[in-house]
Design an enzyme around this catalytic site. Sequence first.
Site, PDB file in Angstrom:
ATOM      1  N   LYS A 164      -6.267  32.223   0.038  1.00 40.25           N
ATOM      2  CA  LYS A 164      -5.596  31.300   1.120  1.00 40.25           C
ATOM      3  C   LYS A 164      -6.198  29.916   0.946  1.00 40.25           C
ATOM      4  O   LYS A 164      -7.470  29.987   1.172  1.00 40.25           O
ATOM      5  CB  LYS A 164      -5.515  31.747   2.447  1.00 40.25           C
ATOM      6  CG  LYS A 164      -5.012  30.735   3.513  1.00 40.25           C
ATOM      7  CD  LYS A 164      -5.071  31.441   4.796  1.00 40.25           C
ATOM      8  CE  LYS A 164      -4.265  30.444   5.822  1.00 40.25           C
ATOM      9  NZ  LYS A 164      -4.343  30.807   7.223  1.00 40.25           N
ATOM     10  N   CYS A 223      -0.421  27.378   5.952  1.00 32.45           N
ATOM     11  CA  CYS A 223       0.630  27.737   6.855  1.00 32.45           C
ATOM     12  C   CYS A 223       1.823  26.726   7.134  1.00 32.45           C
ATOM     13  O   CYS A 223       2.955  27.094   6.688  1.00 32.45           O
ATOM     14  CB  CYS A 223       0.366  28.052   8.387  1.00 32.45           C
ATOM     15  SG  CYS A 223      -1.355  29.135   8.390  1.00 32.45           S
ATOM     16  N   HIS A 273       5.641  27.252  13.428  1.00 34.39           N
ATOM     17  CA  HIS A 273       4.541  26.266  12.981  1.00 34.39           C
ATOM     18  C   HIS A 273       5.045  24.877  12.185  1.00 34.39           C
ATOM     19  O   HIS A 273       4.328  24.644  11.257  1.00 34.39           O
ATOM     20  CB  HIS A 273       3.564  27.143  12.278  1.00 34.39           C
ATOM     21  CG  HIS A 273       2.142  26.803  12.017  1.00 34.39           C
ATOM     22  ND1 HIS A 273       1.160  27.338  11.462  1.00 34.39           N
ATOM     23  CD2 HIS A 273       1.635  25.897  13.046  1.00 34.39           C
ATOM     24  CE1 HIS A 273      -0.073  26.590  11.806  1.00 34.39           C
ATOM     25  NE2 HIS A 273       0.077  25.680  12.558  1.00 34.39           N
ATOM     26  N   SER A 330       0.219  29.776  14.769  1.00 35.09           N
ATOM     27  CA  SER A 330      -0.602  30.815  14.363  1.00 35.09           C
ATOM     28  C   SER A 330      -1.037  31.352  15.672  1.00 35.09           C
ATOM     29  O   SER A 330      -1.495  30.949  16.612  1.00 35.09           O
ATOM     30  CB  SER A 330      -1.806  30.263  13.329  1.00 35.09           C
ATOM     31  OG  SER A 330      -1.340  29.634  12.289  1.00 35.09           O
ATOM     32  N   LYS A 387       6.648  33.590  13.676  1.00 34.53           N
ATOM     33  CA  LYS A 387       5.731  32.214  13.697  1.00 34.53           C
ATOM     34  C   LYS A 387       6.596  30.932  13.244  1.00 34.53           C
ATOM     35  O   LYS A 387       6.977  31.068  11.925  1.00 34.53           O
ATOM     36  CB  LYS A 387       4.407  32.292  12.972  1.00 34.53           C
ATOM     37  CG  LYS A 387       3.563  31.213  12.611  1.00 34.53           C
ATOM     38  CD  LYS A 387       2.363  31.695  11.675  1.00 34.53           C
ATOM     39  CE  LYS A 387       1.601  30.412  11.217  1.00 34.53           C
ATOM     40  NZ  LYS A 387       0.492  30.727  10.427  1.00 34.53           N
ATOM     41  N   ARG A 403       5.861  26.555   5.263  1.00 34.79           N
ATOM     42  CA  ARG A 403       6.970  26.642   6.102  1.00 34.79           C
ATOM     43  C   ARG A 403       7.961  25.381   5.890  1.00 34.79           C
ATOM     44  O   ARG A 403       9.188  25.688   5.866  1.00 34.79           O
ATOM     45  CB  ARG A 403       6.409  26.861   7.498  1.00 34.79           C
ATOM     46  CG  ARG A 403       6.332  28.328   7.810  1.00 34.79           C
ATOM     47  CD  ARG A 403       5.565  28.477   9.092  1.00 34.79           C
ATOM     48  NE  ARG A 403       5.160  29.756   9.201  1.00 34.79           N
ATOM     49  CZ  ARG A 403       4.337  30.728   8.423  1.00 34.79           C
ATOM     50  NH1 ARG A 403       3.674  30.181   7.499  1.00 34.79           N
ATOM     51  NH2 ARG A 403       3.966  31.867   8.736  1.00 34.79           N
ATOM     52  N   HIS A 431      -1.694  37.646  10.076  1.00 33.32           N
ATOM     53  CA  HIS A 431      -2.683  36.507  10.285  1.00 33.32           C
ATOM     54  C   HIS A 431      -3.651  37.082  11.053  1.00 33.32           C
ATOM     55  O   HIS A 431      -3.093  37.772  12.122  1.00 33.32           O
ATOM     56  CB  HIS A 431      -1.891  35.324  10.886  1.00 33.32           C
ATOM     57  CG  HIS A 431      -2.750  34.047  10.911  1.00 33.32           C
ATOM     58  ND1 HIS A 431      -3.791  33.901  11.872  1.00 33.32           N
ATOM     59  CD2 HIS A 431      -2.564  32.673  10.247  1.00 33.32           C
ATOM     60  CE1 HIS A 431      -4.247  32.560  11.561  1.00 33.32           C
ATOM     61  NE2 HIS A 431      -3.696  32.087  10.681  1.00 33.32           N
ATOM     62  N   ASP A 463       3.839  33.373   3.155  1.00 35.28           N
ATOM     63  CA  ASP A 463       3.461  32.083   3.315  1.00 35.28           C
ATOM     64  C   ASP A 463       2.520  31.491   2.249  1.00 35.28           C
ATOM     65  O   ASP A 463       2.404  30.325   1.809  1.00 35.28           O
ATOM     66  CB  ASP A 463       3.279  31.552   4.657  1.00 35.28           C
ATOM     67  CG  ASP A 463       2.110  32.228   5.215  1.00 35.28           C
ATOM     68  OD1 ASP A 463       1.374  33.143   4.703  1.00 35.28           O
ATOM     69  OD2 ASP A 463       1.598  31.718   6.215  1.00 35.28           O
ATOM     70  N   ASN A 464       1.424  32.370   2.139  1.00 35.53           N
ATOM     71  CA  ASN A 464       0.304  31.977   1.077  1.00 35.53           C
ATOM     72  C   ASN A 464      -0.485  33.518   0.837  1.00 35.53           C
ATOM     73  O   ASN A 464      -0.244  34.506   1.438  1.00 35.53           O
ATOM     74  CB  ASN A 464      -0.521  30.889   1.746  1.00 35.53           C
ATOM     75  CG  ASN A 464      -0.924  30.942   3.328  1.00 35.53           C
ATOM     76  OD1 ASN A 464      -0.355  30.456   3.876  1.00 35.53           O
ATOM     77  ND2 ASN A 464      -1.518  32.199   3.558  1.00 35.53           N
ATOM     78  N   ASP A 515       2.816  36.559   7.090  1.00 37.18           N
ATOM     79  CA  ASP A 515       1.731  35.326   7.206  1.00 37.18           C
ATOM     80  C   ASP A 515       0.414  35.946   6.504  1.00 37.18           C
ATOM     81  O   ASP A 515       0.188  37.100   7.003  1.00 37.18           O
ATOM     82  CB  ASP A 515       1.656  35.425   8.597  1.00 37.18           C
ATOM     83  CG  ASP A 515       0.897  34.091   9.029  1.00 37.18           C
ATOM     84  OD1 ASP A 515       0.606  33.339   8.037  1.00 37.18           O
ATOM     85  OD2 ASP A 515       0.536  33.774  10.148  1.00 37.18           O
ATOM     86  N   ASP A 516       0.122  35.270   5.716  1.00 38.26           N
ATOM     87  CA  ASP A 516      -1.181  35.478   5.119  1.00 38.26           C
ATOM     88  C   ASP A 516      -1.171  37.054   4.440  1.00 38.26           C
ATOM     89  O   ASP A 516      -2.492  37.604   4.291  1.00 38.26           O
ATOM     90  CB  ASP A 516      -2.293  35.622   6.040  1.00 38.26           C
ATOM     91  CG  ASP A 516      -2.740  34.167   6.593  1.00 38.26           C
ATOM     92  OD1 ASP A 516      -2.042  33.104   5.939  1.00 38.26           O
ATOM     93  OD2 ASP A 516      -3.526  34.075   7.217  1.00 38.26           O
TER      94      ASP A 516
END
Length: 603
Positions: free
Chosen positions: A359, A79, A134, A157, A132, A83, A270, A330-331, A39-40
């Site tokens: 992001k 996010c 989401h 998140s 996560k 996904r 994150h 994810d990004n 995540d991030d």
Amino acid sequence: RRVTRIFLSIAALVCTTTANSKPPRDPLDKPNFVVLFMDDLGYGDVGFTGHPTTSTPNIDQLAWNGKILTSWYSGCAVCSGSRAALMTGRQYPRTGVPGVFGPVGDVGLPLNETTVAEQMKLANYSTAAVGKWHLGNRRVYLPGSRGFDYYLGIPYSDDMGRGYHSSCSGQKDDDYDETSAIGNDQYKWNCDHYAESGYVKSQECETTGDPDPAGQHLPLVYQEHNRTRVIEQPLDFTTLAKKYEAFATEFIERSKDGPFFLYVPFSHVHVTRPYNPHGNQYAGCAWQNTTTRGPFGDALAEADGIVGAISTKLKDLNLEENTLILFASDNGPWLIQGLSGGSAGLFTGRYADYWNTGKASTWEGGIRSPSFAYWKGMIEPFSRSSEVVSSLDIMPTLSCLAGVDLPPNRVIDGRDMSDVILRNGKSKHEFLFMYGTCHLGGGPYGVSAVRHGKYKAHFCTSPGGGGNQSLAKKYTPYPLLFDVENDPSESTPISTGLLPTSIPDQEAMVRIMKAYAMELATFVQGRLTPTPDGPGERPGNYGICCDRSKDCDCSDTSSLHNEMFGGLFSLGTKQHHDRYHEELGEDQPSPPATLAQALLNEG
């Protein structure tokens, strides 16, 4: 080499097998799948992409002993969209999913979308997700209803509610409850940043009427065959990773006779809510103050520890040669968060008039991921590929290797990338479109950029999350064009809104414009329609809540909950399984949550 050649022949046969055929499983058939989805995490954050002080030995070892994929693009720069793209193999605007779901909404990934987990159930895989989710907070949208047998995690998140940081000294006075610093406003999560970028509707950030108290406290949710329990609310960040690790390794142990699909969408790295004592990051006691990179480095090292535990379990059970591991983010990094937000490495978007190109932007730093594929004996160690692949490709690739046909009567934007990861194959993406909001400064989502061979064309650009969106810019009559193979930092454009001067570049631009026109003419945006209310649901009561009589704050009963279910570190064991259903008054698990599970049970 000979073993690899034999496998490649078998893999080719597996990828042309239809869903109706049922070949016997041998060591190279119906492989296990582990998808590690950070995540991030930025391209510059891990050791195998060159960060000088980060500590990711387990991630790096898998990357170096597999194939590093240097041109992996996320399906969205934020996010929920990323996904949705991973789960369905479809561009997120096709599904109707926004860039980001809030914590108490009434919508989620539409039920007519097929997830990769549901595909795996068609091939009789055991499935689990940890981390996560989401893609919707209502039960009908949670993993247990979308093809996963088991789930443990935060459904959104980790800044979308308050958390708890238990003491590492054992002293109660050292515990840290975020309420004391930030109050009980559910809208303290970074909604405005997403709204300014167009990934969330601005009205979702407005406090009106009586807010759902479920949005105040982060829940730790456990699902087993679609029975849902809230284990902690608010959850304890200090022990979260240990719970994730125990759940993942126990699932592998129980599923060792396979095949299985383990999806690990990490909650790390994150940021949490502001005023966290660990710099808007978190790590367990064993990882705090262990790296030279500070709280972000500690959090990343803890995530690396989970990867190491999963890898060790696969080795101990002799499953490495029958397990494909994919790693991605994810990004890109949330650069506005400073040292808590990560690094995009060389993907700086230097041509931009601003530094925030991570992001929520479709500059390379916002959407290009540190990624690899590992499969002992099947993927050549110390190999790498710069072919264009995407998170969109996970669903069709795993379906192919599992011998399952893709869902009919819908557009699948992802491509089977097994040629790229298992051989030295070429990308099947002639044009990989990237959707964002810079075309309007807000939704609906449109084409922001496209990758075509060595070229990256931006139809519009804008800063990342939290940046000054007045700097968004459109390019006409032609897009901003880069050669990102020679210029990955996007520093020197080939052309800026004009037709390039060289003949090869002109020809590429003509191809891009034709593909762009076709995409605009044929793309259909999806729409979200809330599923009818279930038991206990109504407007203002859609969030996940342990006990509404306590305003969703069950911090005084979480230890009893852990004891009731045999301890969180026994999640996935037979003892826990039996105890769980005993507490629910059941002898057997609930009826199957999906059509795929029902068909399997009938067979």
